[in-house]
Design a protein around this motif. Structure first.
Motif, PDB file in Angstrom:
ATOM      1  N   ILE A 175       0.914  -1.131   0.097  1.00  0.00           N
ATOM      2  CA  ILE A 175      -0.102  -0.083   0.073  1.00  0.00           C
ATOM      3  C   ILE A 175       1.000   1.256   0.197  1.00  0.00           C
ATOM      4  O   ILE A 175       1.771   1.593   0.893  1.00  0.00           O
ATOM      5  CB  ILE A 175      -1.097   0.053   1.251  1.00  0.00           C
ATOM      6  CG1 ILE A 175      -1.817  -1.262   1.296  1.00  0.00           C
ATOM      7  CG2 ILE A 175      -2.027   1.157   1.097  1.00  0.00           C
ATOM      8  CD1 ILE A 175      -2.523  -1.574   2.513  1.00  0.00           C
ATOM      9  N   ALA A 177       2.793   3.781  -3.353  1.00  0.00           N
ATOM     10  CA  ALA A 177       4.015   3.717  -4.192  1.00  0.00           C
ATOM     11  C   ALA A 177       4.899   4.628  -4.140  1.00  0.00           C
ATOM     12  O   ALA A 177       5.296   5.609  -4.980  1.00  0.00           O
ATOM     13  CB  ALA A 177       3.189   3.743  -5.799  1.00  0.00           C
ATOM     14  N   GLY A 181       7.638   1.254  -0.476  1.00  0.00           N
ATOM     15  CA  GLY A 181       6.913   0.628  -1.155  1.00  0.00           C
ATOM     16  C   GLY A 181       7.574   0.071  -2.454  1.00  0.00           C
ATOM     17  O   GLY A 181       7.658  -1.415  -2.499  1.00  0.00           O
ATOM     18  N   ALA A 266       3.093   1.174   3.545  1.00  0.00           N
ATOM     19  CA  ALA A 266       4.227   2.352   3.066  1.00  0.00           C
ATOM     20  C   ALA A 266       3.422   3.419   2.906  1.00  0.00           C
ATOM     21  O   ALA A 266       3.580   3.976   1.753  1.00  0.00           O
ATOM     22  CB  ALA A 266       5.047   1.765   2.369  1.00  0.00           C
ATOM     23  N   LEU A 316      14.697  12.350   5.415  1.00  0.00           N
ATOM     24  CA  LEU A 316      15.880  11.634   4.527  1.00  0.00           C
ATOM     25  C   LEU A 316      17.142  11.531   5.610  1.00  0.00           C
ATOM     26  O   LEU A 316      17.111  12.617   6.394  1.00  0.00           O
ATOM     27  CB  LEU A 316      16.493  12.483   3.456  1.00  0.00           C
ATOM     28  CG  LEU A 316      15.292  12.352   2.298  1.00  0.00           C
ATOM     29  CD1 LEU A 316      15.904  13.154   1.173  1.00  0.00           C
ATOM     30  CD2 LEU A 316      15.104  10.911   1.719  1.00  0.00           C
ATOM     31  N   VAL A 346      17.092   9.727  -3.429  1.00  0.00           N
ATOM     32  CA  VAL A 346      17.421   8.631  -4.135  1.00  0.00           C
ATOM     33  C   VAL A 346      16.549   7.435  -3.807  1.00  0.00           C
ATOM     34  O   VAL A 346      16.050   7.174  -2.632  1.00  0.00           O
ATOM     35  CB  VAL A 346      19.070   8.024  -3.784  1.00  0.00           C
ATOM     36  CG1 VAL A 346      19.264   6.845  -4.740  1.00  0.00           C
ATOM     37  CG2 VAL A 346      19.995   9.179  -4.111  1.00  0.00           C
ATOM     38  N   TYR A 348      16.618   3.343  -4.391  1.00  0.00           N
ATOM     39  CA  TYR A 348      17.622   2.298  -4.553  1.00  0.00           C
ATOM     40  C   TYR A 348      17.219   1.199  -5.389  1.00  0.00           C
ATOM     41  O   TYR A 348      17.485   0.204  -4.889  1.00  0.00           O
ATOM     42  CB  TYR A 348      18.396   2.131  -3.357  1.00  0.00           C
ATOM     43  CG  TYR A 348      19.040   3.363  -2.738  1.00  0.00           C
ATOM     44  CD1 TYR A 348      20.388   3.558  -3.194  1.00  0.00           C
ATOM     45  CD2 TYR A 348      18.410   4.073  -1.799  1.00  0.00           C
ATOM     46  CE1 TYR A 348      21.026   4.740  -2.650  1.00  0.00           C
ATOM     47  CE2 TYR A 348      19.109   5.294  -1.433  1.00  0.00           C
ATOM     48  CZ  TYR A 348      20.412   5.409  -1.985  1.00  0.00           C
ATOM     49  OH  TYR A 348      20.898   6.745  -1.269  1.00  0.00           O
TER      50      TYR A 348
HETATM   51  P1  NAI Z   1       5.884   8.103   1.012  1.00  0.00           P
HETATM   52  O1  NAI Z   1       5.471   9.478   1.364  1.00  0.00           O
HETATM   53  O2  NAI Z   1       7.250   8.164   0.080  1.00  0.00           O
HETATM   54  O3  NAI Z   1       4.807   7.424   0.071  1.00  0.00           O
HETATM   55  C1  NAI Z   1       3.554   6.974   0.577  1.00  0.00           C
HETATM   56  C2  NAI Z   1       2.659   6.603  -0.558  1.00  0.00           C
HETATM   57  O4  NAI Z   1       1.393   6.096  -0.079  1.00  0.00           O
HETATM   58  C3  NAI Z   1       2.209   8.061  -1.293  1.00  0.00           C
HETATM   59  O5  NAI Z   1       2.345   7.762  -2.838  1.00  0.00           O
HETATM   60  C4  NAI Z   1       0.708   8.191  -1.022  1.00  0.00           C
HETATM   61  O6  NAI Z   1      -0.010   8.586  -2.105  1.00  0.00           O
HETATM   62  C5  NAI Z   1       0.127   6.675  -0.885  1.00  0.00           C
HETATM   63  N1  NAI Z   1      -0.916   6.472   0.040  1.00  0.00           N
HETATM   64  C6  NAI Z   1      -1.248   7.078   1.190  1.00  0.00           C
HETATM   65  N2  NAI Z   1      -2.538   6.679   1.628  1.00  0.00           N
HETATM   66  C7  NAI Z   1      -2.838   5.758   0.898  1.00  0.00           C
HETATM   67  C8  NAI Z   1      -4.054   5.043   0.650  1.00  0.00           C
HETATM   68  N3  NAI Z   1      -5.284   4.888   1.666  1.00  0.00           N
HETATM   69  N4  NAI Z   1      -4.007   4.002  -0.327  1.00  0.00           N
HETATM   70  C9  NAI Z   1      -3.221   3.843  -1.071  1.00  0.00           C
HETATM   71  N5  NAI Z   1      -2.186   4.797  -1.142  1.00  0.00           N
HETATM   72  C10 NAI Z   1      -1.957   5.874  -0.212  1.00  0.00           C
HETATM   73  O7  NAI Z   1       6.292   7.158   2.310  1.00  0.00           O
HETATM   74  P2  NAI Z   1       7.054   5.881   2.365  1.00  0.00           P
HETATM   75  O8  NAI Z   1       7.424   5.381   0.996  1.00  0.00           O
HETATM   76  O9  NAI Z   1       6.317   5.270   3.481  1.00  0.00           O
HETATM   77  O10 NAI Z   1       8.347   6.437   2.884  1.00  0.00           O
HETATM   78  C11 NAI Z   1       8.463   7.315   4.249  1.00  0.00           C
HETATM   79  C12 NAI Z   1       9.428   8.275   4.394  1.00  0.00           C
HETATM   80  O11 NAI Z   1      10.713   7.545   4.195  1.00  0.00           O
HETATM   81  C13 NAI Z   1       9.606   9.162   3.106  1.00  0.00           C
HETATM   82  O12 NAI Z   1       9.827  10.566   3.474  1.00  0.00           O
HETATM   83  C14 NAI Z   1      10.840   8.657   2.409  1.00  0.00           C
HETATM   84  O13 NAI Z   1      11.676   9.716   1.858  1.00  0.00           O
HETATM   85  C15 NAI Z   1      11.555   8.083   3.537  1.00  0.00           C
HETATM   86  N6  NAI Z   1      12.469   6.835   2.724  1.00  0.00           N
HETATM   87  C16 NAI Z   1      13.454   7.334   2.094  1.00  0.00           C
HETATM   88  C17 NAI Z   1      14.357   6.415   1.645  1.00  0.00           C
HETATM   89  C18 NAI Z   1      15.279   6.399   0.517  1.00  0.00           C
HETATM   90  O14 NAI Z   1      15.773   7.921   0.677  1.00  0.00           O
HETATM   91  N7  NAI Z   1      15.720   5.824  -0.368  1.00  0.00           N
HETATM   92  C19 NAI Z   1      13.897   4.829   1.638  1.00  0.00           C
HETATM   93  C20 NAI Z   1      13.065   4.556   2.716  1.00  0.00           C
HETATM   94  C21 NAI Z   1      12.277   5.710   3.212  1.00  0.00           C
END
Ligand code: NAI
Length: 462
Positions: A175, A177, A181, A266, A316, A346, A348
């Protein structure tokens, strides 16, 4: 009662980097950490373990899809999941022990336990109270779940549970993208799971340059990830070791369900500030539950500062690290500063996706005139040799001055390539400055130079 110049609460990338810089600048420093190991979410249950699983699963993908093309014959290896998790845990151990070593080297005290702030100038850890001139809150963030979804970290998991599943699921529903996720969805898709990503918006990766986002989705779909976009998840039910996810399509309000062995939630993260006693102290918060700070990371309470995921800005690790160094310098009487206009992001996956600065969409919204220089990795010799021709480099430069305003890369080593552009932006460089810099051949970096050339008289290899 022991007393310090600085006590930092939380030992993630924000907290531990801040502590090391404080110590280097001559401040008597301690860090409060309740986990059994240092490094916070990033090292223990986030960035580092996910990169280990991404690396291992990518090797499998290479063996399955590319080895035979290069004359490396034989069956692709089978997956020993337990061993893969042991490798991941070993990587975590090496990193967290590394921080412990750095603390000893820099004479930083680790106050083991969960910290609270009974009053400004004091930090309580268990039954002990420590005195300190300054307190820095670096407590990070925790997954934000949705109403109607109960996380059990077995069937319905956050990123934490997804890094230690007892077995590889046959069907994984993700859940959201966003970054988490797509990274973890990629891991399990490569390991053989059927992966379906359900996203509320009509596109993946919110905030990303739309052209890059579209290409990224196309590449991930080719790798087997399924996408259901424009779908709001309503809830998840579990029974007999399985889950059923209910979602509503936004275009016609129709309700659908999908079954899964594992559901990864996610949908973003929220600041983690529980148990610190902030409300009793009267610390100002934003309406999004973040600690409100000024440009020196000071809260409204004298002597209490905050950095990283607990305050505003992108969540980040490297943003937190930079803030950690900046606040240490402020406390040491220097001028700590973070340039929020040049913070790379980024993802990955394979290929990696990276970005810095403005997107086309933000430039249009601001009414700026700009030019676009683009170069495909298909025209890069090194990428061709390495089956890495998918993707491109896109540089956005001011139409009048040629100054670089932003860059977006999807392709091999995109997470490393972006830093050349970050440095250029820090120096206020033009696209021509990049284009006139000699780049070694054959490297992926040549694609960056070609994109810079494309902002001017044109690239050579396209
Ligand atoms: P995210 O904010 O990047 O993505 C969450 C997604 O969930 C959004 O696209 C949103 O529209 C969707 N969403 C929300 N409610 C929903 C629903 N009811 N049904 C369907 N979709 C829904 O959050 P994410 O991936 O959980 O990451 C969290 C944080 O951790 C982010 O700020 C991210 O930048 C950081 N992070 C960074 C990494 C990296 O720099 N490589 C790796 C992992 C996390």
């Amino acid at each position: 009662m022991s007393s310090y110049d600085v006590i930092i609460i939380g030992s993630g990338p924000g907290g531990y980097v801040c502590a090391i810089r404080c110590a280097q600048l001559g401040l008597k420093t301690a860090v409060v950490e309740g986990r059994e190991t240092l490094g916070g979410t990033c090292l223990n249950i986030g960035c580092i373990p996910s990169k280990a699983l991404l690396h291992a699963s990518h090797q499998l993908h290479e063996a399955e899809h590319n080895f035979a093309k290069m004359g490396l014959m034989g069956k692709a290896p089978s997956v020993d999941w337990k061993q893969m998790l042991a490798y991941k845990d070993d990587v975590i151990g090496q990193n967290t022990k590394g921080i412990e070593f750095l603390f000893k080297k820099n004479k930083i005290d680790w106050l083991k336990g969960w910290g609270a702030i009974p009053t400004p100038g004091k930090v309580q850890v268990g039954d002990t109270t420590y005195e300190t001139k300054n307190i820095i809150i670096a407590t990070g963030s925790t997954p934000a779940t949705l109403p109607g979804i109960e996380i059990d970290e077995k069937i319905v998991v956050t990123s934490e549970g997804a890094l230690s599943l007892p077995k590889i699921p046959k069907k994984l529903v993700v859940i959201g993208a966003g970054v988490i996720g797509l990274e973890l969805g990629s891991v399990y898709a490569r390991l053989g799971a059927e992966v379906q990503v359900i996203e509320f918006l009509d596109h993946i990766t919110p905030g990303m340059d739309a052209e890059v986002s579209k290409n990224f989705q196309r590449i991930l779909a080719k790798q087997g990830l399924g996408f259901t976009l424009g779908a709001a998840v309503q809830g998840v039910e579990t029974a007999k070791g399985k889950a059923t996810v209910t979602y509503k399509l936004r275009k016609d309000d129709s309700t659908h369900t999908v079954d899964a062995d594992t559901v990864l939630v996610a949908t973003g993260r929220k600041p983690y500030v529980d148990g610190l006693g902030l409300a009793a102290l009267g610390v100002s918060m934003t309406d999004r539950g973040q600690i409100a700070t000024d440009s020196h990371y000071a809260t409204n309470i004298k002597g209490i500062y905050a950095i990283g995921d607990a305050i505003t800005g992108p969540m980040l690790a490297h943003k937190a690290e930079d803030e950690g160094m900046a606040v240490a310098e402020v406390l040491a009487g220097r001028h700590g500063h973070v340039n929020y206009g040049v913070i790379p992001g980024v993802i990955y996956t394979h290929p990696e996706v990276s970005s810095v600065g403005a997107t086309e969409e933000t430039l249009k919204a601001e009414g700026r005139t700009y030019k676009v220089g683009k170069f495909s990795f298909m025209g890069n010799g090194r990428a061709k040799a390495n089956f890495a021709g998918d993707g491109f480099v896109k540089i956005l430069a001011d139409k009048e001055t040629d100054r670089i305003l932003g860059a977006h890369i999807i392709g091999p080593m995109a997470g490393d390539l972006i830093h050349e552009i970050c440095v250029a932006m820090e120096f206020g460089a033009s696209a021509q400055d990049l284009a006139m810099t000699c780049h070694a051949h054959p490297t992926y970096s040549e694609a960056v130079r070609e994109a810079a050339l494309a902002c001017g008289d044109g690239p050579i290899h396209s």
